[in-house]
Write a protein that holds these residues in place. Structure first.
Motif, PDB file in Angstrom:
ATOM      1  N   HIS A 191       0.797  -1.145  -0.056  1.00  0.00           N
ATOM      2  CA  HIS A 191       0.035   0.023  -0.071  1.00  0.00           C
ATOM      3  C   HIS A 191       0.967   1.315  -0.174  1.00  0.00           C
ATOM      4  O   HIS A 191       0.622   2.104  -0.708  1.00  0.00           O
ATOM      5  CB  HIS A 191      -0.927   0.086   1.181  1.00  0.00           C
ATOM      6  CG  HIS A 191      -1.836   1.193   1.326  1.00  0.00           C
ATOM      7  ND1 HIS A 191      -2.956   1.493   0.498  1.00  0.00           N
ATOM      8  CD2 HIS A 191      -1.807   2.228   2.220  1.00  0.00           C
ATOM      9  CE1 HIS A 191      -3.475   2.383   0.826  1.00  0.00           C
ATOM     10  NE2 HIS A 191      -2.798   3.142   1.918  1.00  0.00           N
ATOM     11  N   GLY A 192       1.839   1.334   0.966  1.00  0.00           N
ATOM     12  CA  GLY A 192       2.951   2.370   0.629  1.00  0.00           C
ATOM     13  C   GLY A 192       3.576   2.479  -0.426  1.00  0.00           C
ATOM     14  O   GLY A 192       3.726   3.828  -0.966  1.00  0.00           O
ATOM     15  N   LEU A 193       3.798   1.392  -1.146  1.00  0.00           N
ATOM     16  CA  LEU A 193       4.582   1.531  -2.406  1.00  0.00           C
ATOM     17  C   LEU A 193       3.630   2.274  -3.771  1.00  0.00           C
ATOM     18  O   LEU A 193       4.041   3.072  -4.415  1.00  0.00           O
ATOM     19  CB  LEU A 193       5.211   0.148  -2.906  1.00  0.00           C
ATOM     20  CG  LEU A 193       6.317  -0.241  -2.147  1.00  0.00           C
ATOM     21  CD1 LEU A 193       6.621  -1.871  -2.610  1.00  0.00           C
ATOM     22  CD2 LEU A 193       7.574   0.600  -2.492  1.00  0.00           C
ATOM     23  N   ARG A 194       2.302   1.781  -3.497  1.00  0.00           N
ATOM     24  CA  ARG A 194       1.445   2.319  -4.404  1.00  0.00           C
ATOM     25  C   ARG A 194       1.046   3.746  -4.153  1.00  0.00           C
ATOM     26  O   ARG A 194       1.300   4.665  -5.259  1.00  0.00           O
ATOM     27  CB  ARG A 194       0.035   1.533  -4.478  1.00  0.00           C
ATOM     28  CG  ARG A 194       0.223   0.274  -4.959  1.00  0.00           C
ATOM     29  CD  ARG A 194      -1.256  -0.479  -4.867  1.00  0.00           C
ATOM     30  NE  ARG A 194      -1.037  -1.762  -5.476  1.00  0.00           N
ATOM     31  CZ  ARG A 194      -1.756  -2.920  -5.327  1.00  0.00           C
ATOM     32  NH1 ARG A 194      -3.061  -2.633  -4.320  1.00  0.00           N
ATOM     33  NH2 ARG A 194      -1.609  -4.016  -6.070  1.00  0.00           N
ATOM     34  N   MET A 195       1.050   4.159  -3.025  1.00  0.00           N
ATOM     35  CA  MET A 195       1.003   5.757  -2.648  1.00  0.00           C
ATOM     36  C   MET A 195       1.898   6.376  -3.120  1.00  0.00           C
ATOM     37  O   MET A 195       2.080   7.564  -3.989  1.00  0.00           O
ATOM     38  CB  MET A 195       0.694   5.803  -1.127  1.00  0.00           C
ATOM     39  CG  MET A 195      -0.461   5.490  -0.764  1.00  0.00           C
ATOM     40  SD  MET A 195      -0.995   5.674   1.083  1.00  0.00           S
ATOM     41  CE  MET A 195      -1.012   7.618   1.042  1.00  0.00           C
ATOM     42  N   ALA A 196       3.332   5.861  -2.968  1.00  0.00           N
ATOM     43  CA  ALA A 196       4.657   6.592  -3.455  1.00  0.00           C
ATOM     44  C   ALA A 196       4.701   6.690  -4.883  1.00  0.00           C
ATOM     45  O   ALA A 196       5.117   7.618  -5.576  1.00  0.00           O
ATOM     46  CB  ALA A 196       5.780   5.800  -3.004  1.00  0.00           C
ATOM     47  N   GLN A 197       4.237   5.382  -5.744  1.00  0.00           N
ATOM     48  CA  GLN A 197       4.251   5.525  -7.110  1.00  0.00           C
ATOM     49  C   GLN A 197       3.221   6.783  -7.503  1.00  0.00           C
ATOM     50  O   GLN A 197       3.425   7.303  -8.587  1.00  0.00           O
ATOM     51  CB  GLN A 197       3.597   4.064  -7.529  1.00  0.00           C
ATOM     52  CG  GLN A 197       3.737   4.032  -9.105  1.00  0.00           C
ATOM     53  CD  GLN A 197       2.956   2.720  -9.368  1.00  0.00           C
ATOM     54  OE1 GLN A 197       2.617   2.088  -8.718  1.00  0.00           O
ATOM     55  NE2 GLN A 197       3.268   2.464 -10.742  1.00  0.00           N
ATOM     56  N   SER A 198       2.044   6.649  -6.689  1.00  0.00           N
ATOM     57  CA  SER A 198       1.003   7.638  -7.190  1.00  0.00           C
ATOM     58  C   SER A 198       1.502   9.154  -7.111  1.00  0.00           C
ATOM     59  O   SER A 198       1.131   9.874  -7.848  1.00  0.00           O
ATOM     60  CB  SER A 198      -0.206   7.496  -6.532  1.00  0.00           C
ATOM     61  OG  SER A 198      -0.747   8.604  -6.078  1.00  0.00           O
ATOM     62  N   ARG A 199       2.349   9.431  -6.086  1.00  0.00           N
ATOM     63  CA  ARG A 199       2.855  10.649  -5.632  1.00  0.00           C
ATOM     64  C   ARG A 199       3.979  10.979  -6.891  1.00  0.00           C
ATOM     65  O   ARG A 199       3.996  12.015  -7.381  1.00  0.00           O
ATOM     66  CB  ARG A 199       3.554  11.015  -4.512  1.00  0.00           C
ATOM     67  CG  ARG A 199       2.613  10.594  -3.374  1.00  0.00           C
ATOM     68  CD  ARG A 199       3.044  10.836  -1.962  1.00  0.00           C
ATOM     69  NE  ARG A 199       2.110  10.740  -0.895  1.00  0.00           N
ATOM     70  CZ  ARG A 199       2.408  10.134   0.330  1.00  0.00           C
ATOM     71  NH1 ARG A 199       3.644   9.629   0.398  1.00  0.00           N
ATOM     72  NH2 ARG A 199       1.625   9.909   1.222  1.00  0.00           N
ATOM     73  N   VAL A 200       4.883   9.970  -6.963  1.00  0.00           N
ATOM     74  CA  VAL A 200       5.813  10.288  -8.173  1.00  0.00           C
ATOM     75  C   VAL A 200       5.244  10.454  -9.516  1.00  0.00           C
ATOM     76  O   VAL A 200       5.622  11.342 -10.219  1.00  0.00           O
ATOM     77  CB  VAL A 200       6.789   8.825  -8.349  1.00  0.00           C
ATOM     78  CG1 VAL A 200       7.590   8.999  -9.401  1.00  0.00           C
ATOM     79  CG2 VAL A 200       7.667   8.932  -6.922  1.00  0.00           C
ATOM     80  N   GLY A 201       4.067   9.667  -9.721  1.00  0.00           N
ATOM     81  CA  GLY A 201       3.415  10.098 -11.186  1.00  0.00           C
ATOM     82  C   GLY A 201       2.747  11.275 -11.195  1.00  0.00           C
ATOM     83  O   GLY A 201       2.840  12.118 -11.985  1.00  0.00           O
ATOM     84  N   SER A 202       2.213  11.727 -10.034  1.00  0.00           N
ATOM     85  CA  SER A 202       1.640  13.208 -10.020  1.00  0.00           C
ATOM     86  C   SER A 202       2.933  14.370 -10.150  1.00  0.00           C
ATOM     87  O   SER A 202       2.885  15.286 -10.865  1.00  0.00           O
ATOM     88  CB  SER A 202       0.675  13.348  -8.879  1.00  0.00           C
ATOM     89  OG  SER A 202       1.478  13.522  -7.811  1.00  0.00           O
ATOM     90  N   VAL A 203       4.032  13.995  -9.594  1.00  0.00           N
ATOM     91  CA  VAL A 203       5.150  14.961  -9.582  1.00  0.00           C
ATOM     92  C   VAL A 203       5.665  15.074 -11.175  1.00  0.00           C
ATOM     93  O   VAL A 203       6.121  16.137 -11.908  1.00  0.00           O
ATOM     94  CB  VAL A 203       6.192  14.661  -8.665  1.00  0.00           C
ATOM     95  CG1 VAL A 203       7.574  15.373  -9.001  1.00  0.00           C
ATOM     96  CG2 VAL A 203       5.684  14.894  -7.361  1.00  0.00           C
TER      97      VAL A 203
END
Length: 147
Positions: free
Chosen positions: A116-128
């Motif tokens: 779950h933490g990796l998915r949230m990080a991936q989502s943040r990196v994608g938005s950046v």
């Protein structure tokens, strides 16, 4: 009892016994129609019971025939399952199978939050990275040669 007693006739030996027998026979004959009617009703009921028993036996024979067909149809596939079921039984008898619930619980507790933490990080990196992508400007299109 002598019916001729008192009439002054001499008593005839066996006459009173004969009259008693005739009276008993007459009473039995009087009851004969009722007895025959009861017997006739009983025979009718016996005939009905026999007919129902015959129909029940025929139905049971039809069911037994159908079941025999089903057993014949299913016997081979069930026998073919035997080796696989024996292998599954040996696997389930293995002590490692007893540890599966604990292993699944640890995965749930340890790995699911990490994923779950990796998915949230991936989502943040994608938005950046989406923000960092440069949109082409209209005047940049003029600078491209040949277009």
């Amino acid at each position: 009892m002598d019916p001729f007693r008192g009439l002054g006739m001499p008593r005839i030996p066996g006459l009173s016994e004969l009259l008693s027998l005739l009276q008993t026979q007459t009473e039995a004959l009087a009851q004969l129609p009722r007895t025959l009617s009861d017997l006739n009703g009983t025979v009718r009921e016996l005939t009905q019971a026999t007919t129902m028993a015959r129909e029940t036996i025929e139905s049971a024979q039809r069911i037994a025939h159908r079941l025999e067909g089903l057993v014949d149809e299913l016997e081979e596939p069930v026998r073919a399952l035997k080796p696989g079921l024996e292998r599954v039984g040996r696997v389930l008898d293995d002590p490692v199978v007893d540890t599966v619930p604990d292993t699944l619980r640890r995965i749930q507790e340890d790995l699911v939050p990490l994923i779950h933490g990796l998915r949230m990080a991936q989502s943040r990196v994608g938005s950046v990275t989406g923000l960092l992508r440069r949109k082409p400007r209209d005047d940049d299109e003029d600078d491209l040669p040949g277009i």
